[in-house]
Motif scaffolding. Sequence first.
Motif, PDB file in Angstrom:
ATOM      1  N   ARG A 264       0.862  -1.171   0.000  1.00  0.00           N
ATOM      2  CA  ARG A 264       0.000   0.000   0.000  1.00  0.00           C
ATOM      3  C   ARG A 264       0.903   1.226   0.000  1.00  0.00           C
ATOM      4  N   GLY A 265       0.420   2.332  -0.723  1.00  0.00           N
ATOM      5  CA  GLY A 265       1.225   3.551  -0.852  1.00  0.00           C
ATOM      6  C   GLY A 265       0.686   4.664   0.017  1.00  0.00           C
ATOM      7  N   VAL A 266       1.550   5.226   0.833  1.00  0.00           N
ATOM      8  CA  VAL A 266       1.205   6.356   1.691  1.00  0.00           C
ATOM      9  C   VAL A 266       1.848   7.589   1.060  1.00  0.00           C
ATOM     10  N   VAL A 267       1.030   8.577   0.765  1.00  0.00           N
ATOM     11  CA  VAL A 267       1.493   9.777   0.065  1.00  0.00           C
ATOM     12  C   VAL A 267       1.619  10.916   1.069  1.00  0.00           C
ATOM     13  N   LEU A 268       2.785  11.570   1.019  1.00  0.00           N
ATOM     14  CA  LEU A 268       3.037  12.753   1.841  1.00  0.00           C
ATOM     15  C   LEU A 268       3.260  13.934   0.892  1.00  0.00           C
ATOM     16  N   ARG A 269       2.357  14.892   0.939  1.00  0.00           N
ATOM     17  CA  ARG A 269       2.480  16.083   0.091  1.00  0.00           C
ATOM     18  C   ARG A 269       3.039  17.215   0.928  1.00  0.00           C
ATOM     19  N   LEU A 270       4.245  17.609   0.579  1.00  0.00           N
ATOM     20  CA  LEU A 270       4.954  18.656   1.305  1.00  0.00           C
ATOM     21  C   LEU A 270       5.046  18.308   2.804  1.00  0.00           C
ATOM     22  N   GLY A 271       5.257  17.005   3.088  1.00  0.00           N
ATOM     23  CA  GLY A 271       5.415  16.527   4.461  1.00  0.00           C
ATOM     24  C   GLY A 271       4.127  16.263   5.197  1.00  0.00           C
ATOM     25  N   ARG A 272       2.992  16.467   4.494  1.00  0.00           N
ATOM     26  CA  ARG A 272       1.700  16.275   5.148  1.00  0.00           C
ATOM     27  C   ARG A 272       1.032  15.034   4.565  1.00  0.00           C
ATOM     28  N   LEU A 273       0.425  14.259   5.459  1.00  0.00           N
ATOM     29  CA  LEU A 273      -0.193  13.000   5.050  1.00  0.00           C
ATOM     30  C   LEU A 273      -1.468  13.251   4.276  1.00  0.00           C
ATOM     31  N   ARG A 274      -1.552  12.610   3.122  1.00  0.00           N
ATOM     32  CA  ARG A 274      -2.783  12.627   2.364  1.00  0.00           C
ATOM     33  C   ARG A 274      -3.731  11.571   2.897  1.00  0.00           C
ATOM     34  N   ASN A 275      -4.990  11.855   2.888  1.00  0.00           N
ATOM     35  CA  ASN A 275      -5.970  10.925   3.452  1.00  0.00           C
ATOM     36  C   ASN A 275      -6.097   9.650   2.643  1.00  0.00           C
ATOM     37  N   ASP A 276      -5.915   9.753   1.388  1.00  0.00           N
ATOM     38  CA  ASP A 276      -6.066   8.576   0.540  1.00  0.00           C
ATOM     39  C   ASP A 276      -4.769   7.765   0.508  1.00  0.00           C
ATOM     40  N   VAL A 277      -4.926   6.473   0.735  1.00  0.00           N
ATOM     41  CA  VAL A 277      -3.803   5.535   0.664  1.00  0.00           C
ATOM     42  C   VAL A 277      -3.874   4.870  -0.686  1.00  0.00           C
ATOM     43  N   ARG A 278      -2.811   4.956  -1.461  1.00  0.00           N
ATOM     44  CA  ARG A 278      -2.807   4.420  -2.809  1.00  0.00           C
ATOM     45  C   ARG A 278      -2.822   2.896  -2.761  1.00  0.00           C
ATOM     46  N   GLY A 279      -3.745   2.352  -3.587  1.00  0.00           N
ATOM     47  CA  GLY A 279      -3.859   0.915  -3.675  1.00  0.00           C
ATOM     48  C   GLY A 279      -2.888   0.331  -4.681  1.00  0.00           C
TER      49      GLY A 279
ATOM     50  N   GLY B 143      -1.297  -1.028  -8.114  1.00  0.00           N
ATOM     51  CA  GLY B 143      -1.441  -0.620  -9.519  1.00  0.00           C
ATOM     52  C   GLY B 143      -0.621   0.625  -9.809  1.00  0.00           C
ATOM     53  N   PHE B 144      -0.997   1.305 -10.967  1.00  0.00           N
ATOM     54  CA  PHE B 144      -0.277   2.503 -11.422  1.00  0.00           C
ATOM     55  C   PHE B 144      -0.861   3.726 -10.757  1.00  0.00           C
ATOM     56  N   THR B 145       0.025   4.619 -10.282  1.00  0.00           N
ATOM     57  CA  THR B 145      -0.401   5.846  -9.643  1.00  0.00           C
ATOM     58  C   THR B 145       0.587   6.946  -9.986  1.00  0.00           C
ATOM     59  N   MET B 146       0.147   8.186  -9.819  1.00  0.00           N
ATOM     60  CA  MET B 146       0.956   9.353 -10.151  1.00  0.00           C
ATOM     61  C   MET B 146       1.108  10.245  -8.919  1.00  0.00           C
ATOM     62  N   VAL B 147       2.299  10.759  -8.775  1.00  0.00           N
ATOM     63  CA  VAL B 147       2.588  11.703  -7.700  1.00  0.00           C
ATOM     64  C   VAL B 147       3.278  12.907  -8.317  1.00  0.00           C
ATOM     65  N   LEU B 148       3.214  14.018  -7.641  1.00  0.00           N
ATOM     66  CA  LEU B 148       3.873  15.221  -8.121  1.00  0.00           C
ATOM     67  C   LEU B 148       5.338  15.177  -7.700  1.00  0.00           C
ATOM     68  N   PRO B 149       6.242  15.124  -8.676  1.00  0.00           N
ATOM     69  CA  PRO B 149       7.656  15.073  -8.306  1.00  0.00           C
ATOM     70  C   PRO B 149       8.082  16.344  -7.600  1.00  0.00           C
ATOM     71  N   GLY B 150       8.820  16.160  -6.498  1.00  0.00           N
ATOM     72  CA  GLY B 150       9.291  17.294  -5.734  1.00  0.00           C
ATOM     73  C   GLY B 150       8.272  17.827  -4.765  1.00  0.00           C
ATOM     74  N   ILE B 151       6.992  17.467  -4.918  1.00  0.00           N
ATOM     75  CA  ILE B 151       5.941  17.952  -4.031  1.00  0.00           C
ATOM     76  C   ILE B 151       5.375  16.812  -3.167  1.00  0.00           C
ATOM     77  N   GLU B 152       5.166  15.721  -3.811  1.00  0.00           N
ATOM     78  CA  GLU B 152       4.612  14.563  -3.110  1.00  0.00           C
ATOM     79  C   GLU B 152       5.675  13.455  -3.031  1.00  0.00           C
ATOM     80  N   ARG B 153       5.539  12.679  -1.964  1.00  0.00           N
ATOM     81  CA  ARG B 153       6.472  11.548  -1.734  1.00  0.00           C
ATOM     82  C   ARG B 153       5.648  10.311  -1.379  1.00  0.00           C
ATOM     83  N   LEU B 154       5.948   9.233  -2.065  1.00  0.00           N
ATOM     84  CA  LEU B 154       5.205   7.988  -1.874  1.00  0.00           C
ATOM     85  C   LEU B 154       6.067   6.987  -1.090  1.00  0.00           C
ATOM     86  N   ARG B 155       5.467   6.439   0.007  1.00  0.00           N
ATOM     87  CA  ARG B 155       6.139   5.384   0.784  1.00  0.00           C
ATOM     88  C   ARG B 155       5.303   4.118   0.709  1.00  0.00           C
TER      89      ARG B 155
END
Length: 350
Positions: free
Chosen positions: A32-47, A49-61
């Motif tokens: 499962r992917g946990v997205v942090l946008r500018l260090g803040r947790l996004r509510n949606d956890v990526r399932g 498959g293929f997903t997109m994040v903003l480079p330099g703004i969002e970080r996927l763990r």
Amino acid sequence: MVQELVIAIVAAVSAGALYTAAAAKVVKQYERGVVLRLGRLRNDVRGPGFTMVLPGIERLRKVNMQIVTMPVPAQDGITRDNVTVRVDAVIYFKVVDAASAVIQVEDYRFAVSQMAQTSLRSIIGKSDLDDLLSNREKLNQGLELMIDSPAVGWGVQIDRVEIKDVSLPETMKRSMARQAEADRERRARVINADAELQASKKLAEAAKEMSSQPAALQLRLLQTVVAVAAEKNSTLVLPFPVELLRFLERAQQPVQQQPVQQQPVQQQPVQQQPVQQQVALPQTGQPQRPAPGQRAAQGQRAAQAQPRPGPRPPQTSSGASAPTPSPPPVPAPPNAVPARPSRPKPLARH
């Protein structure tokens, strides 16, 4: 000008390709992917498959959701009954909340490992040696509960905890081996005694049946001889009949003789006659009277010589009185001087 336009288009396409390559992420099925946008947790956890994040703004763990098997290092401890042991275990857990596993704890694997070690040492100190060896199911449940309580806040679920091995000192192993050996020997003796009791009852019944028919004992003896001879031994052991031994024992007992009553020998009492002393007569033929001292001595000797009257003899069954032994004669005193007859005085001649 056309050339400059082509170069700009190619540069934009290349930048878009690079941006897309940096923004594109693939999440596997067990992650499962946990997205942090500018260090803040996004509510949606990526399932997955293929997903997109903003480079330099969002970080996927990415967080692994599979069951993890983690060995717990062996822990030295002292049980409640003061026995030094070394126990190791294995723990099975999985992440059920990816966001909490990323946000609430720095490294959930390390945290679960340390919690398992401390809980294992605590369980060792609270348990006896017998519980560690034979009652492991209860200890496993207690250990699982101790680890699962803080792990719930970390988004981790403890699936199972198992105590794998318990190492004991060599002296304790020898003591337990002696205890087990003594217990097995006790049970063997009890079983042997029970078998002897049952066999004795059966033998008693067989002896009761054989006693009614004496020939049965002889037939049993012959069967024993046949069983011994079948072993192909050079020496044949022939059991001696017990009845013959009893017969010889009865034959050697002495015959009790009845006591013979001895008849008393009848003895006739012997009456001692008094010794009469004659006094020498003088030549003249006339008797001479003894002197006064001589008469007293003669009277004393006559009294001693006469038998004394004894007790009345007892009457027998036939009515005749039994004879009584006569008393022994009384000896004369040693100082007594026998009296000599005095010589007659010569008559005076006129």
